[in-house]
Design an enzyme around this catalytic site. Structure first.
Site, PDB file in Angstrom:
ATOM      1  N   PRO A 195      16.429   8.400  23.373  1.00 51.76           N
ATOM      2  CG  PRO A 195      14.323   8.339  22.257  1.00 51.76           C
ATOM      3  CD  PRO A 195      15.809   8.500  22.026  1.00 51.76           C
ATOM      4  CE  LYS A 202       8.785  -0.572  13.957  1.00 48.93           C
ATOM      5  NZ  LYS A 202       8.603  -1.433  12.959  1.00 48.93           N
ATOM      6  CE1 TYR A 234       2.943  -5.677  14.794  1.00 51.97           C
ATOM      7  CE2 TYR A 234       4.047  -6.197  16.879  1.00 51.97           C
ATOM      8  CZ  TYR A 234       3.901  -6.301  15.517  1.00 51.97           C
ATOM      9  OH  TYR A 234       4.592  -7.248  14.602  1.00 51.97           O
ATOM     10  CE  LYS A 281       2.035  -9.937  12.484  1.00 56.58           C
ATOM     11  NZ  LYS A 281       2.228  -9.664  11.283  1.00 56.58           N
ATOM     12  CE  LYS A 322      -3.550   1.855   2.882  1.00 55.17           C
ATOM     13  NZ  LYS A 322      -4.374   1.883   4.045  1.00 55.17           N
ATOM     14  CB  THR A 376       5.608 -10.584  16.072  1.00 56.19           C
ATOM     15  OG1 THR A 376       6.276 -10.069  17.001  1.00 56.19           O
ATOM     16  CG2 THR A 376       4.218 -10.485  16.510  1.00 56.19           C
ATOM     17  CG  ASP A 377       9.327 -12.073  19.569  1.00 56.77           C
ATOM     18  OD1 ASP A 377       8.860 -11.094  19.386  1.00 56.77           O
ATOM     19  OD2 ASP A 377      10.525 -12.276  19.989  1.00 56.77           O
ATOM     20  CD  GLU A 378       6.372  -7.317  20.157  1.00 59.17           C
ATOM     21  OE1 GLU A 378       5.433  -6.539  20.509  1.00 59.17           O
ATOM     22  OE2 GLU A 378       7.268  -6.568  19.724  1.00 59.17           O
TER      23      GLU A 378
HETATM   24  P1  NAD Z   1       7.260  -2.322   8.148  1.00 60.40           P
HETATM   25  O1  NAD Z   1       6.329  -1.564   9.056  1.00 60.40           O
HETATM   26  O2  NAD Z   1       8.615  -1.954   7.971  1.00 60.40           O
HETATM   27  O3  NAD Z   1       6.421  -2.643   6.711  1.00 60.40           O
HETATM   28  C1  NAD Z   1       5.102  -2.995   6.614  1.00 60.40           C
HETATM   29  C2  NAD Z   1       4.766  -2.913   4.955  1.00 60.40           C
HETATM   30  O4  NAD Z   1       3.443  -3.178   4.873  1.00 60.40           O
HETATM   31  C3  NAD Z   1       5.143  -1.442   4.568  1.00 60.40           C
HETATM   32  O5  NAD Z   1       5.652  -1.491   3.200  1.00 60.40           O
HETATM   33  C4  NAD Z   1       3.778  -0.939   4.292  1.00 60.40           C
HETATM   34  O6  NAD Z   1       3.402  -0.064   3.259  1.00 60.40           O
HETATM   35  C5  NAD Z   1       2.918  -2.419   3.914  1.00 60.40           C
HETATM   36  N1  NAD Z   1       1.345  -2.247   4.435  1.00 60.40           N
HETATM   37  C6  NAD Z   1       1.053  -1.712   5.507  1.00 60.40           C
HETATM   38  N2  NAD Z   1      -0.409  -2.043   5.482  1.00 60.40           N
HETATM   39  C7  NAD Z   1      -0.721  -2.294   4.221  1.00 60.40           C
HETATM   40  C8  NAD Z   1      -2.056  -2.657   3.710  1.00 60.40           C
HETATM   41  N3  NAD Z   1      -3.201  -2.524   4.223  1.00 60.40           N
HETATM   42  N4  NAD Z   1      -1.935  -3.506   2.438  1.00 60.40           N
HETATM   43  C9  NAD Z   1      -0.846  -3.456   1.501  1.00 60.40           C
HETATM   44  N5  NAD Z   1       0.365  -3.164   2.312  1.00 60.40           N
HETATM   45  C10 NAD Z   1       0.478  -2.714   3.452  1.00 60.40           C
HETATM   46  O7  NAD Z   1       7.261  -3.779   8.882  1.00 60.40           O
HETATM   47  P2  NAD Z   1       8.436  -4.901   9.147  1.00 60.40           P
HETATM   48  O8  NAD Z   1       9.263  -4.626  10.228  1.00 60.40           O
HETATM   49  O9  NAD Z   1       8.907  -5.089   7.883  1.00 60.40           O
HETATM   50  O10 NAD Z   1       7.381  -6.086   9.218  1.00 60.40           O
HETATM   51  C11 NAD Z   1       6.986  -7.132   8.409  1.00 60.40           C
HETATM   52  C12 NAD Z   1       6.153  -8.144   9.027  1.00 60.40           C
HETATM   53  O11 NAD Z   1       7.191  -8.688   9.838  1.00 60.40           O
HETATM   54  C13 NAD Z   1       5.086  -7.726   9.809  1.00 60.40           C
HETATM   55  O12 NAD Z   1       3.962  -8.591   9.759  1.00 60.40           O
HETATM   56  C14 NAD Z   1       5.435  -7.684  11.150  1.00 60.40           C
HETATM   57  O13 NAD Z   1       4.427  -8.226  12.049  1.00 60.40           O
HETATM   58  C15 NAD Z   1       6.519  -9.194  11.048  1.00 60.40           C
HETATM   59  N6  NAD Z   1       7.466  -9.106  12.260  1.00 60.40           N
HETATM   60  C16 NAD Z   1       8.306  -8.138  12.224  1.00 60.40           C
HETATM   61  C17 NAD Z   1       9.404  -7.986  13.114  1.00 60.40           C
HETATM   62  C18 NAD Z   1      10.432  -6.835  13.093  1.00 60.40           C
HETATM   63  O14 NAD Z   1      11.532  -6.760  14.169  1.00 60.40           O
HETATM   64  N7  NAD Z   1      10.268  -5.764  12.381  1.00 60.40           N
HETATM   65  C19 NAD Z   1       9.539  -9.126  13.497  1.00 60.40           C
HETATM   66  C20 NAD Z   1       8.935 -10.263  13.644  1.00 60.40           C
HETATM   67  C21 NAD Z   1       7.830  -9.913  12.603  1.00 60.40           C
HETATM   68  O1  DAU Z   2       9.532  -8.886  18.715  1.00 61.21           O
HETATM   69  C1  DAU Z   2       9.450  -8.533  17.552  1.00 61.21           C
HETATM   70  C2  DAU Z   2       8.826  -7.085  17.152  1.00 61.21           C
HETATM   71  O2  DAU Z   2       9.827  -6.396  17.360  1.00 61.21           O
HETATM   72  C3  DAU Z   2       8.097  -7.014  15.931  1.00 61.21           C
HETATM   73  O3  DAU Z   2       6.835  -7.824  15.840  1.00 61.21           O
HETATM   74  C4  DAU Z   2       7.649  -5.585  16.018  1.00 61.21           C
HETATM   75  O4  DAU Z   2       7.106  -5.352  14.562  1.00 61.21           O
HETATM   76  C5  DAU Z   2       8.943  -4.769  16.135  1.00 61.21           C
HETATM   77  O5  DAU Z   2       8.634  -3.301  15.819  1.00 61.21           O
HETATM   78  C6  DAU Z   2       9.712  -4.775  17.178  1.00 61.21           C
HETATM   79  O6  DAU Z   2       9.047  -4.405  18.294  1.00 61.21           O
HETATM   80  P1  DAU Z   2       9.665  -4.003  19.968  1.00 61.21           P
HETATM   81  O7  DAU Z   2       8.665  -3.113  20.392  1.00 61.21           O
HETATM   82  O8  DAU Z   2      10.352  -4.549  20.519  1.00 61.21           O
HETATM   83  O9  DAU Z   2      10.643  -2.853  19.073  1.00 61.21           O
HETATM   84  P2  DAU Z   2      11.123  -1.449  18.854  1.00 61.21           P
HETATM   85  O10 DAU Z   2      12.226  -1.130  18.164  1.00 61.21           O
HETATM   86  O11 DAU Z   2       9.914  -0.409  18.973  1.00 61.21           O
HETATM   87  O12 DAU Z   2      11.537  -1.353  20.624  1.00 61.21           O
HETATM   88  C7  DAU Z   2      12.394  -2.201  20.906  1.00 61.21           C
HETATM   89  C8  DAU Z   2      12.737  -1.953  22.428  1.00 61.21           C
HETATM   90  O13 DAU Z   2      13.187  -0.502  22.536  1.00 61.21           O
HETATM   91  C9  DAU Z   2      11.490  -2.063  23.351  1.00 61.21           C
HETATM   92  O14 DAU Z   2      11.547  -2.634  24.753  1.00 61.21           O
HETATM   93  C10 DAU Z   2      10.982  -0.610  23.402  1.00 61.21           C
HETATM   94  C11 DAU Z   2      12.676   0.106  23.345  1.00 61.21           C
HETATM   95  N1  DAU Z   2      12.279   1.468  22.962  1.00 61.21           N
HETATM   96  C12 DAU Z   2      12.102   1.790  21.717  1.00 61.21           C
HETATM   97  C13 DAU Z   2      12.073   2.969  21.257  1.00 61.21           C
HETATM   98  C14 DAU Z   2      11.465   3.217  19.703  1.00 61.21           C
HETATM   99  C15 DAU Z   2      13.263   2.435  23.616  1.00 61.21           C
HETATM  100  O15 DAU Z   2      13.784   2.274  24.779  1.00 61.21           O
HETATM  101  N2  DAU Z   2      13.286   3.684  23.324  1.00 61.21           N
HETATM  102  C16 DAU Z   2      12.746   4.115  21.990  1.00 61.21           C
HETATM  103  O16 DAU Z   2      12.771   5.156  21.346  1.00 61.21           O
END
Ligand code: NAD
Ligand code: DAU
Length: 353
Positions: free
Chosen positions: A214, A198, A159, A163, A33, A133-135
């Site tokens: 932060p 992130k 979130y 999921k 999207k 995700t593990d969350e």
């Molecule tokens: P991201 O937010 O970087 O990317 C999400 C993508 O999905 C974007 O390109 C966005 O444009 C697209 N999107 C959002 N809504 C949409 C819709 N309605 N239709 C079509 N496209 C849409 O996310 P990410 O970090 O790359 O995560 C990808 C997947 O992996 C997710 O399902 C997330 O839950 C999972 N995941 C992420 C992590 C992590 O650490 N980032 C870990 C475990 C699992």
């Molecule tokens: O565990 C998998 C997940 O990891 C994915 O499913 C999510 O899509 C991905 O965003 C990520 O989630 P988290 O909440 O763990 O990621 P985030 O990078 O937002 O935060 C990582 C840790 O750092 C969390 O304990 C919150 C902390 N944090 C995050 C931000 C953005 C801070 O302390 N300061 C910050 O500014």
């Protein structure tokens, strides 16, 4: 043969598409999207490559998905598209419910109609892989063993609840309709093209801009970290050899408190891009904790290792160095994603622009 990827312009999805086409000539239809998190610049290196077919669209759009399936006849769907940022889900959960739950439902229904009409090898070979995700497993105490695939679901944020709901839908579509699905539940990814909202990319970009780093609460929350291309190889392994209806936990055996992650990044930046004002450690700032903040995640990845022979190629030391080097070499990419909308987010979340 073709695969359909959803969310392939996001962080993990774009790494997956790039990785896939590095190792294979099988075309990828990429449905995204392009929300604030989707960025076609991640796929710049594929410009003119006929193996990559990008379609801007919504996974909630059933007609569009039906027409993509009818036109491209994919042998598999790899479903990444989601709203993915926990803090954003706390400020506004609506879009998370729409994309993560309704979107997965719509995709499953379209896939079911398509798969039901297939015959022979095309039908038995078809796969729907759901990236999760593990969350969904909730928060661990210090003494708890890591999450296995049989841990109960205890999601704590909007979130992770969305999921978890999507995981349940995928499971039910297999159980009820026999859909050939697989699911992977992965820990925190990091690496190139990670949106700077992130933890890891935010810390790198804020440090380089001389802004506060932060740290939520006491900074002792623990996550397991996996380099993004190792997540991509795990998904490829599940797609190739995963058992239908099974769930695979994916992780790096790399548990670390947030403050240690930030100090590691600071040490690398002090080495690779020293500041004239002294160590970036001066920028560490403890801020109000995230509401409902999960204390600890940890993944037991023995099932995917045992069944599919998957292992991460990177250690945290090699992966985080590559990541910091990538951000230093790609300042223009960071500047590009720091759009007006992103600056509004920083104001809302941290009171800064
Ligand atoms: P991201 O937010 O970087 O990317 C999400 C993508 O999905 C974007 O390109 C966005 O444009 C697209 N999107 C959002 N809504 C949409 C819709 N309605 N239709 C079509 N496209 C849409 O996310 P990410 O970090 O790359 O995560 C990808 C997947 O992996 C997710 O399902 C997330 O839950 C999972 N995941 C992420 C992590 C992590 O650490 N980032 C870990 C475990 C699992
Ligand atoms: O565990 C998998 C997940 O990891 C994915 O499913 C999510 O899509 C991905 O965003 C990520 O989630 P988290 O909440 O763990 O990621 P985030 O990078 O937002 O935060 C990582 C840790 O750092 C969390 O304990 C919150 C902390 N944090 C995050 C931000 C953005 C801070 O302390 N300061 C910050 O500014």
């Amino acid at each position: 043969m073709t695969i359909l990827v959803t969310g392939g312009a996001g962080f993990i999805g774009s790494n997956f598409v790039l990785d896939w086409l590095r190792g294979s000539d099988e075309p990828v239809v990429n449905l995204d999207k392009l929300t604030y998190a989707g960025n076609l610049a991640n796929l710049d290196s594929l410009k003119g490559d006929v193996r990559h077919i990008f379609v801007q669209g919504d996974i909630c759009d059933r007609d569009l998905i039906d027409s993509l399936l009818a036109t491209h006849k994919p042998r598999a769907i790899v479903h990444f598209a989601a709203e993915s940022h926990v803090d954003r889900s706390i400020h506004g959960p609506g879009e998370f419910m729409r994309t993560n739950i309704d979107g997965t439902f719509t995709l499953l229904e379209a896939a079911r109609a398509y798969w039901s009409a297939l015959e022979g090898d095309a039908k038995t070979g078809f796969r729907f892989h759901h990236v999760s995700t593990d969350e969904v497993y909730g928060s661990l105490k210090a003494e708890d063993p890591p999450f296995t695939e049989t841990n109960p679901y205890e999601p704590n944020s909007p979130y992770s609840a969305s999921k978890a709901a999507s995981d349940h839908l995928v499971r039910a579509w297999h159980h009820t309709y026999g859909m050939p699905v697989t699911t992977s539940n992965c820990s925190n990814n990091y690496g190139p093209f990670h949106f700077p909202e992130k933890l890891i990319p935010l810390m790198i970009s804020n440090a380089l801009a001389g802004k506060p780093l932060p740290i939520y609460g006491d900074g002792q929350q623990i996550r397991d970290w996996l380099y993004v291309t190792d997540h991509c190889s795990a998904i490829r392994a599940v797609l190739a050899g995963g058992r239908v209806g099974e769930v695979y936990n994916v992780g790096g055996w790399n548990e670390m408190p947030n403050i240690q992650i930030v100090k590691t990044i600071i040490a690398l930046l002090d080495e690779l891009a020293p500041s004239s004002e002294g160590s970036y450690a001066r920028l560490i700032t403890y801020v109000k904790d995230r509401p409902g903040h999960d204390r600890r995640y940890a993944i037991d990845a023995r099932k995917i290792e045992r069944e599919l022979g998957w292992r991460p190629a990177e250690t945290f030391e090699t992966g985080i160095r590559k990541t910091v080097e990538w951000y230093l070499a790609n300042a223009a990419w960071v500047a590009n994603v720091q759009s007006g909308a992103y600056r509004e987010w920083l104001g809302k979340q941290y009171g800064q622009a």
